[in-house]
Structures are given as C-alpha cells and as structure tokens.
Write a protein that holds these residues in place. Structure first.
Motif, PDB file in Angstrom:
ATOM      1  N   ALA A  37       0.853  -1.195   0.000  1.00 40.13           N
ATOM      2  CA  ALA A  37       0.000   0.000   0.000  1.00 40.13           C
ATOM      3  C   ALA A  37       0.881   1.234   0.000  1.00 40.13           C
ATOM      4  N   TYR A  76      -5.611   5.355  -0.410  1.00 37.32           N
ATOM      5  CA  TYR A  76      -4.428   4.507  -0.523  1.00 37.32           C
ATOM      6  C   TYR A  76      -4.471   3.772  -1.854  1.00 37.32           C
ATOM      7  N   VAL A  78      -3.430   0.281  -3.330  1.00 39.83           N
ATOM      8  CA  VAL A  78      -3.257  -1.003  -2.650  1.00 39.83           C
ATOM      9  C   VAL A  78      -3.049  -2.124  -3.671  1.00 39.83           C
TER      10      VAL A  78
END
Length: 179
Positions: A37, A76, A78
C-alpha cells in the motif's frame, strides 16, 4: 501517478478505523511496510454519503449517495495482496461490508469549486442487507468524519461480548423498535 502508486492498482478510500491514528491503522502500516500500500493523500467523497457509528463503535458509510455529508478520509493505492487483507478485515465474505466504487476529491475541494481532481476509487460500505436500515435507526443523522473521539468508542473484536456474530447484533439492532 508515480511509479510506486502505479504498482498498486486499486485505490481504496478509508474513512474509519483504518485511518491514521485509529484502531485498525496498524493494518495499513503493515501493508505500507510490505510494499502492499501507498498513502495517496487526504480525500473526501465527491457526493454526500451517510456516515454513522454503529454497535461497538464501528463506523459505516452507507451507499445512499446524496444523503448525509461529503465524508472525509484517506486514499491509498493497494496491491491485490493488500486488498485481500483489507477484504478479510472488513468481513466481505460474511457480508459485514461490501467494497463498492466511489468518487473522491481533494479533501479541501468544495462543491462550488467543481470536479477538478476527482478520482475513481473503492470504499467499504455497510452491507446492503442492513445499511439503509442502520441509517434510519440512527435518525438519518450522519457525520462528516470519523474522528478521534469516535475512535475511542471502537471495541476490538476480541473484546466484544460473545453473544453471537456482529451481523446478528446489527440485525437485532436495526430490527428493534424505537420506543
């Protein structure tokens, strides 16, 4: 998009216990450490959505665009492996949350500023089996952000009463009469 973000194909908007300085952020930190991430930045939903705190201090964003407020959170990038770990935490397979598309913008963008900086991402919403009923049960009163004071009310799964699954408890709560 920089090379580090490009390697992580899924953009995930988090608004609750996964945010920085909240009880489940340890998972995001672990994903970052393992290169699963990358923190992209602070964002807010493009459209208003209901955000409520349910049983055990668990936050739920509800998939009713146009209701509630523009919800503030973090974005984020990911990896697939990271996404699997997030799905497990959020109880996707058991129907606690469902991961759905959402548009987010820079957290400081106001509705008058237009749609610059809008990004397609995904977020974890209360499962459709109970989400709308939870919004009704909470008096259709939502919040803009799951803040520090909300996070201290969160009860980790290992510390919750062993009276059944959280889904059974939610069903009991949203089905109970309000007197």
């Amino acid at each position: 998009m920089n090379a580090a973000m490009e390697a992580h194909k899924s953009l995930i908007f988090v608004y609750g216990t996964l945010k920085t300085n909240h009880p489940n952020h340890f998972l995001m930190e672990d994903l970052i450490t393992r290169n699963d991430a990358v923190f992209v930045g602070h964002r807010a939903t493009r459209s208003p959505h209901p955000l409520v705190v349910g049983l055990h201090g668990i936050p739920y964003m509800i998939n009713l665009p146009g209701s509630g407020h523009r919800v503030r959170g973090e974005l984020y990038a990911v990896s697939k492996r990271g996404l699997a770990r997030l799905d497990e935490l959020e109880g996707i397979e058991v129907g606690h949350y469902e991961r759905l598309p959402i548009e987010v913008a820079a957290a400081t963008v106001t509705e008058e500023e237009g749609s610059d900086g809008i990004v397609a991402a995904e977020a974890y919403f209360a499962h459709r089996r109970f989400g709308e009923r939870l919004w009704e049960k909470k008096g259709r009163c939502g919040m803009i952000e799951y803040g520090q004071n909300d996070g201290v009310r969160y009860v980790r799964p290992r510390d919750r009463p062993r009276s059944g699954s959280v889904l059974d408890e939610i069903e009991g709560f949203v089905s109970s009469r309000s007197d």
